[in-house]
Design a protein around this motif. Structure first.
Motif, PDB file in Angstrom:
ATOM      1  N   PHE A 243       0.815  -1.360  -0.098  1.00 45.14           N
ATOM      2  CA  PHE A 243      -0.110  -0.004  -0.409  1.00 45.14           C
ATOM      3  C   PHE A 243       0.869   1.517   0.119  1.00 45.14           C
ATOM      4  N   ASP A 245       1.737   2.699  -2.604  1.00 43.42           N
ATOM      5  CA  ASP A 245       1.152   3.644  -3.062  1.00 43.42           C
ATOM      6  C   ASP A 245       0.004   4.532  -3.473  1.00 43.42           C
ATOM      7  N   THR A 246      -0.273   3.508  -2.966  1.00 39.06           N
ATOM      8  CA  THR A 246      -1.789   4.009  -2.897  1.00 39.06           C
ATOM      9  C   THR A 246      -2.293   5.126  -1.233  1.00 39.06           C
ATOM     10  N   SER A 247      -3.505   5.650  -1.278  1.00 37.96           N
ATOM     11  CA  SER A 247      -3.410   6.569  -0.789  1.00 37.96           C
ATOM     12  C   SER A 247      -3.839   6.451   0.745  1.00 37.96           C
ATOM     13  N   THR A 248      -3.426   5.774   1.117  1.00 40.46           N
ATOM     14  CA  THR A 248      -3.812   4.545   2.464  1.00 40.46           C
ATOM     15  C   THR A 248      -2.439   4.132   2.659  1.00 40.46           C
ATOM     16  N   ASP A 305      -3.608  -5.387  -3.722  1.00 36.05           N
ATOM     17  CA  ASP A 305      -2.963  -3.759  -3.737  1.00 36.05           C
ATOM     18  C   ASP A 305      -4.457  -3.153  -3.829  1.00 36.05           C
ATOM     19  N   SER A 306      -5.620  -3.312  -3.704  1.00 34.84           N
ATOM     20  CA  SER A 306      -6.597  -2.208  -4.095  1.00 34.84           C
ATOM     21  C   SER A 306      -7.684  -2.253  -2.711  1.00 34.84           C
ATOM     22  N   LYS A 308      -7.532  -2.945   1.380  1.00 30.50           N
ATOM     23  CA  LYS A 308      -6.802  -3.436   2.267  1.00 30.50           C
ATOM     24  C   LYS A 308      -7.671  -4.057   3.588  1.00 30.50           C
TER      25      LYS A 308
END
Lengths: 429, 44
Positions: A243, A245-248, A305-306, A308
């Protein structure tokens, strides 16, 4: 009997908390990461070897003898390590914790298994699940306890020595309960609505290793453990990378929480799934561990990865199957080979654990390193590892499907062997 | 004087309770620490 088994398994489960001692040892004795891991690695190797080679002796001498040996070896290992830390002799720590303590791990691990199965012949999965859950629980106790002790005594060599000394003495007292309480049920003791405990299929350990069933279960255990270790080994960096490269993104603190949650799933799986196997059967529960385990890995690989929550849920289920696989195997062995030398057979089967302990981390670490060198990052570091894990689980699934009842030619038939069973079972060790 | 067969077996419940407490107390401590750490996943 369950508290006796738990007192031993909760103690020797400390092995999984060895990492607490690594940083202090490295700074106090000037060791590298590889060197500080050596006592633990040798301990796990000795666990496999002593369980494999000492199993028959454990069956012959009884659980009280085995628990006494485990107590003496495990505690002496800590005392030798204390001497090693006090005198700054690293080799004494390797010899003490790794070699001597490792023998205690192996003998202690198998010591209550066959006795528990004899006490609860109608619920063997639940019985061994309780004990083997203790091995998972041991690290939960030791990890914060050891860390607090090092904080109080200091992380220099004398502080570590004192911590080892307290560990050795405390575990000796704690395990003593098991030694004092353990009892083997009498042969004549009838089981509720069931046959006498010596009836049914009985196969000696020597014959068991000559059957395809033993080697099928060896593959099943090895594949299941490899798949679980694949997550366990790199849990914290894995969730962080997934996670990143994600927003969370996941913080270091949250990643530590994830590791703790996996430990809980591992422990819950040992008692929960193993008890379930008493209801739905051993072969079916391994179909779930291996089949649904492969499905969980597939979900992580495709959608992990999409989401959590999906990643965490799948990882928890995989770890619960990992624990369940460990705890259910003695009952599976009992179903196939009987209670005669089930502890010794279980000991021999634990070499699959030693193999998986090398195989699982090797696959995940090696592939992640190669992917990193190739410039990949995030979830793509682990994609190939997950595909390999799915492959391993499928191999295990096929091996489980190949398990059939043991051919009668392997059953105990000679009068002398049958007499051995009668002589051995009522022994109150 | 009474013969052996008329004696009731010793009450083992205190021993069983003690044994479960012996192993249960450290396990409860370990679980407490585990829950404390695991909540960091949702708060950390």
């Amino acid at each position: 009997m369950p508290p006796a088994a738990l007192s031993v398994h909760l103690s020797i489960g400390q092995a999984y908390a060895w990492s607490v001692f690594k940083p202090p040892l490295e700074s106090a004795l000037g060791l590298s990461g590889t060197q500080s891991a050596l006592p633990f690695q040798l301990g796990i190797v000795m666990l496999g070897l002593s369980a494999a080679f000492g199993g028959t002796l454990v069956e012959r001498k009884g659980p009280r003898w085995a628990m006494t040996v485990a107590l003496v070896c495990f505690s002496s290992g800590f005392l030798l390590s204390a001497l090693g830390a006090a005198t700054e002799q690293y080799w004494l720590i390797v010899l003490g914790y790794g070699f001597v303590g490792g023998i205690g791990l192996g003998i202690g691990y198998i010591s209550p298994v066959s006795t528990l199965i004899k006490w609860f012949p109608d619920r063997p999965g639940m019985a061994t699940g309780i004990a083997i859950m203790g091995f998972g629980g041991g690290a939960l106790i030791a990890s914060p306890w050891s860390a607090q002790m090092l904080e109080s005594f200091g992380s220099d060599h004398s502080g570590i020595a004192l911590a080892f000394l307290v560990h050795g003495l405390s575990y000796a007292v704690f395990m003593l309960l098991g030694v004092l309480l353990v009892r083997v049920p009498r042969t004549e003791k009838p089981v509720a609505d069931g046959p006498s405990v010596v009836e049914g299929v009985q196969v000696s350990a020597r014959n068991a290793v000559r059957t395809p069933q033993f080697w099928c279960l060896w593959v099943v255990l090895c594949m299941n453990v490899s798949a679980g270790i694949g997550i366990l080994e790199k849990a914290a960096p894995m969730i962080t990378d997934f996670f990143a490269d994600t927003s969370t993104p996941v913080s270091v603190t949250a990643a530590a929480g994830f590791v703790a949650l996996l430990s809980a799933a591992n422990m819950a799986g040992r008692i929960g799934w193993s008890s379930t196997s008493d209801l739905i059967g051993r072969k079916n529960i391994y179909r779930v561990y291996l089949g649904a385990g492969a499905l969980m890995y597939l979900l992580i690989a495709l959608f992990g990865d999409s989401s959590k929550p999906l990643f965490i849920l799948c990882a928890l289920v995989i770890l619960s199957f990992y624990g369940g696989g460990f705890a259910t195997i003695p009952a599976y062995l009992k179903d196939l080979f009987g209670t005669y030398q089930v502890g010794a057979i279980h000991g021999r089967l634990l070499t699959a654990w030693s193999t998986a302990g090398v195989l699982g981390p090797l696959i995940v670490n090696w592939i992640a390193d190669r992917q990193e060198e190739a410039g990949r990052h995030g979830a793509s570091l682990y994609g190939l590892s997950f595909v390999i894990m799915i492959g391993l689980l499928v191999v295990g699934f096929v091996a489980n499907e190949l398990v059939r009842p043991v051919h009668p030619r392997h059953h105990l038939s000679a009068p002398r062997e049958a007499a051995d069973v009668r002589r051995q079972q009522p022994e109150s060790a | 004087m009474s013969d052996d067969s008329s004696q009731s077996p010793p009450d083992r419940r205190p021993l069983i309770a003690f044994a479960w407490l012996w192993v249960g107390a450290p396990l409860a401590y370990g679980l407490y620490e585990l829950v404390r750490k695991a909540t960091q996943l949702f708060t950390g």
